[in-house]
Design an enzyme around this catalytic site. Structure first.
Site, mmCIF file in Angstrom:
data_model
loop_
_atom_site.group_PDB
_atom_site.id
_atom_site.type_symbol
_atom_site.label_atom_id
_atom_site.label_comp_id
_atom_site.label_asym_id
_atom_site.label_seq_id
_atom_site.Cartn_x
_atom_site.Cartn_y
_atom_site.Cartn_z
ATOM 1 N N ASP A 53 0.814 -1.213 0.000
ATOM 2 C CA ASP A 53 0.000 0.000 0.000
ATOM 3 C C ASP A 53 0.851 1.267 0.000
ATOM 4 O OD1 ASP A 53 -1.984 1.871 0.338
ATOM 5 O OD2 ASP A 53 -2.358 1.393 2.440
ATOM 6 N N ASP A 96 -1.866 5.845 -5.125
ATOM 7 C CA ASP A 96 -2.185 4.963 -4.004
ATOM 8 C C ASP A 96 -2.585 3.572 -4.485
ATOM 9 O OD1 ASP A 96 -2.972 3.771 -1.673
ATOM 10 O OD2 ASP A 96 -4.693 5.072 -1.316
#
Ligand SMILES: *[C@@H]1O[C@H](CO)[C@@H](O)[C@H](O)[C@H]1NC(C)=O
Ligand SMILES: *[C@@H]1O[C@H](CO)[C@@H](O)[C@H](O)[C@H]1NC(C)=O
Ligand SMILES: *[C@@H]1O[C@H](CO)[C@@H](O)[C@H](O)[C@H]1NC(C)=O
Ligand SMILES: *[C@@H]1O[C@H](CO)[C@@H](O)[C@H](O)[C@H]1NC(C)=O
Ligand SMILES: *[C@@H]1O[C@H](CO)[C@@H](O)[C@H](O)[C@H]1NC(C)=O
Length: 403
Positions: free
Chosen positions: A111, A297
Site C-alpha cells: 500500500d 495509491d
C-alpha cells in the site's frame, strides 16, 4: 484500511449497498514532526582480506552512483521481486512476504497510501480464523519491544498491537531487524479479508509506530537495494490478472513507451503529484476538465476525484451519482473517449473499458468516484494502466503506460 481498504471494502461489499464515503479528517493521518531522512548513506568498507569480485564492485558502484543510472536495473543482486495476486475484480493486490526464522509466509497488501507494516499475530484476540497469524515464539530472530501501534482508517476500521523486530524477506531481499507491527486487535472488516496485513510504502513520516523505519527506509540506509526505488506493475483480471512489485529497480517488460519523470510532494507522507490537465467525454466530443493534485495509491481500488471534479467527469460520461461515492455508468462504452491526464507534459490514460469497474447484468459501476477529499486518489484503476517507478530518495516518480 487507509484510503486503501476504505474504498476496496466499500466495493468488496459490492452488492451496491449504500456505504458512506470516508470523511477526510479520518483519512489524513497525523503528520509526525520527526523529519524523515530521505538520504540513504552508502559506505565503502575497507577490507584487508579483500578478494577481487567484479560483480560486487559493479554492484557497489551502481549503489553509490544510482542517481546517474538511466534505464532499468539488469542485475539480480540488490533487486527484490514480489509477484502479487490480483484479488477478485482488481479489488486489491497482495503478495507473500516471509517473516522471521524459519520464515513464516503472510499475504500482505502493498500500500503506497500508508506506512505501517502490520499483520495478524498469535497475540491477536479478534483476528479472522482464515488469516495466517505470525507467531513470534516460533522465530529465533524475533526481538520484542515495549512500543505499540494503532491505526485507524477512513471507513472506521482499525487495528492495533505491539511492535517487534525481525528479519523480513521482501522478494529475496532480507532486511534484518525490521520493525514489524503485530496485531493484537483488528476490526471485523479485516477478518473476512483475504490478506493477513499490509506493507506500507508511503513515507515514514506517517507511520503510527513511533521511531520505526519502513522497509524502504531500511533497505535504503542498509544499502540492500541497487537503487532507492520500487517499480509497480498491477495487472487486470480482464487480461490474466497478476502484478509485481520490484524493489531496487523496475521491470521494463511491463513498460510501454517512455518513462516521464514527475516531482513528488511528500510533505503529507504521500506520493502526491500535480495533474495539469484532464480530458474526458465521447469520441465526438472531448472536454477539458482542468487540473488537480492527487496521490498515487496502490491501496485504493478506484480513481477518486474531489467531489467537484467527479461531478464534471460524471457529467461528460453521463454517469449517475449513487450518493455513496460511486457512480452508475453506461455499460456500453463504445462511444466513450479515454479519461486522460497530462502529467509533466505527458499524457496518461484510462481506457473506456476501465471506466467500468464492476458489471452486474445490465448495471455498471464506474471506475471513478469521490470521497469528500481535498485531493484526488490515483488508485488501481489508474495504476493498472500505468507503470510507476517510485523513487523515495529524490523523491520523484517515473510513469509510463504499462503492458
Ligand atoms: C561476488 O559478489 C556477488 C555479489 O555480492 C556474490 O553474489 C558472489 O557470490 C561473489 N562471488 C565470489 C566469487 O565471491
Ligand atoms: C509465547 O510464549 C510465552 C511463554 O511460553 C507465552 O506466554 C506467550 O503467550 C506466547 N506468545 C504467543 C504470541 O504465542
Ligand atoms: C475499531 O473499530 C470498531 C468497529 O469495527 C469500533 O467498535 C472500535 O471502537 C474501533 N476502535 C478504535 C480504537 O477506534
Ligand atoms: C504542484 O503545483 C503547485 C502550484 O503550482 C506547486 O506549488 C507545487 O509545488 C506543485 N507540486 C508538485 C509536487 O509538483
Ligand atoms: C453500443 O452502442 C453502439 C452505438 O452507440 C451500438 O452500435 C452497439 O450496438 C451497442 N452495443 C450493445 C451491446 O448494445
Amino acid at each position: 484500511m487507509q484510503l486503501t481498504a476504505s474504498i476496496f471494502t466499500l466495493l468488496a461489499v459490492a452488492t451496491f449497498s449504500s456505504v458512506q464515503a470516508a470523511p477526510a479528517k479520518d483519512i489524513i493521518p497525523p503528520v509526525s514532526t520527526v523529519p524523515v531522512s530521505k538520504t540513504a548513506r552508502f559506505t565503502m568498507a575497507s577490507n584487508p582480506n579483500f578478494q577481487p569480485n567484479a560483480t560486487r564492485s559493479v554492484f557497489k558502484a551502481r549503489s553509490k552512483y544510482f542517481k546517474y543510472i538511466e534505464g532499468p536495473v539488469t542485475f539480480s543482486s540488490g533487486v527484490g521481486v514480489v509477484p502479487v495476486v490480483d484479488y477478485a475484480n482488481d479489488i486489491e493486490y497482495y503478495g507473500t512476504v516471509k517473516i522471521g526464522t524459519p520464515a513464516q509466509s503472510l499475504k500482505l497488501n502493498f500500500d503506497t497510501g500508508s506506512a505501517d507494516l502490520w499483520f495478524a499475530s498469535t497475540l491477536c484476540t479478534s483476528c479472522g480464523s482464515t488469516q495466517t497469524k505470525f507467531n513470534p515464539n516460533k522465530s529465533s530472530t524475533y526481538q520484542s519491544s515495549t512500543k505499540t501501534w494503532s491505526i485507524g482508517y477512513g471507513d472506521g476500521s482499525n487495528a492495533s498491537g505491539v511492535v517487534g523486530y525481525d528479519t523480513v524477506n521482501l522478494g529475496g531481499i532480507s532486511i534484518p531487524n525490521q520493525g514489524i507491527e503485530l496485531a493484537k486487535k483488528e476490526s471485523s472488516s479485516f477478518q473476512s479479508d483475504p490478506i493477513d496485513g499490509l506493507v506500507g510504502l508511503a513515507f515514514g513520516s506517517i507511520i503510527t509506530a513511533k521511531g520505526v523505519k519502513t522497509p524502504m527506509e531500511n533497505m535504503m540506509s542498509q544499502n540492500l537495494i541497487d537503487s532507492p526505488v520500487f517499480g509497480v506493475w498491477l495487472g487486470k483480471q480482464s487480461n490474466g490478472g497478476g502484478g509485481e512489485y520490484m524493489f531496487g529497480g523496475y521491470n521494463s517488460a511491463h513498460i510501454a513507451g517512455t518513462l516521464t519523470t514527475v516531482p513528488i510532494d511528500s510533505s503529507q507522507g504521500f506520493w502526491s503529484i500535480n495533474v495539469s490537465g484532464t480530458t474526458a467525454g465521447t469520441t465526438s466530443s472531448v472536454s477539458s476538465l482542468g487540473s488537480f493534485s492527487g496521490i498515487l495509491d496502490t491501496g485504493t481500488t478506484l480513481m477518486l476525484f474531489t467531489n467537484t471534479m467527479a461531478t464534471k467527469v460524471a457529467k461528460v460520461y453521463g454517469a449517475t451519482d449513487n450518493g455513496d461515492g460511486t457512480y452508475d455508468i453506461n455499460c456500453n462504452t463504445s462511444k466513450f473517449a479515454p479519461l486522460s491526464f497530462t502529467i509533466n507534459g505527458a499524457k496518461f490514460s484510462i481506457p473506456p473499458a476501465d471506466l467500468i469497474y464492476y458489471r452486474s447484468s445490465s448495471r455498471c459501476i464506474a471506475g471513478f468516484g469521490y470521497a469528500d477529499l481535498p485531493f484526488a486518489i490515483l488508485g488501481d484503476v489508474f495504476l493498472k494502466n500505468n507503470y510507476v517507478v517510485f523513487n523515495q530518495q529524490v523523491p520523484n516518480v517515473r510513469i509510463a503506460p504499462s503492458k
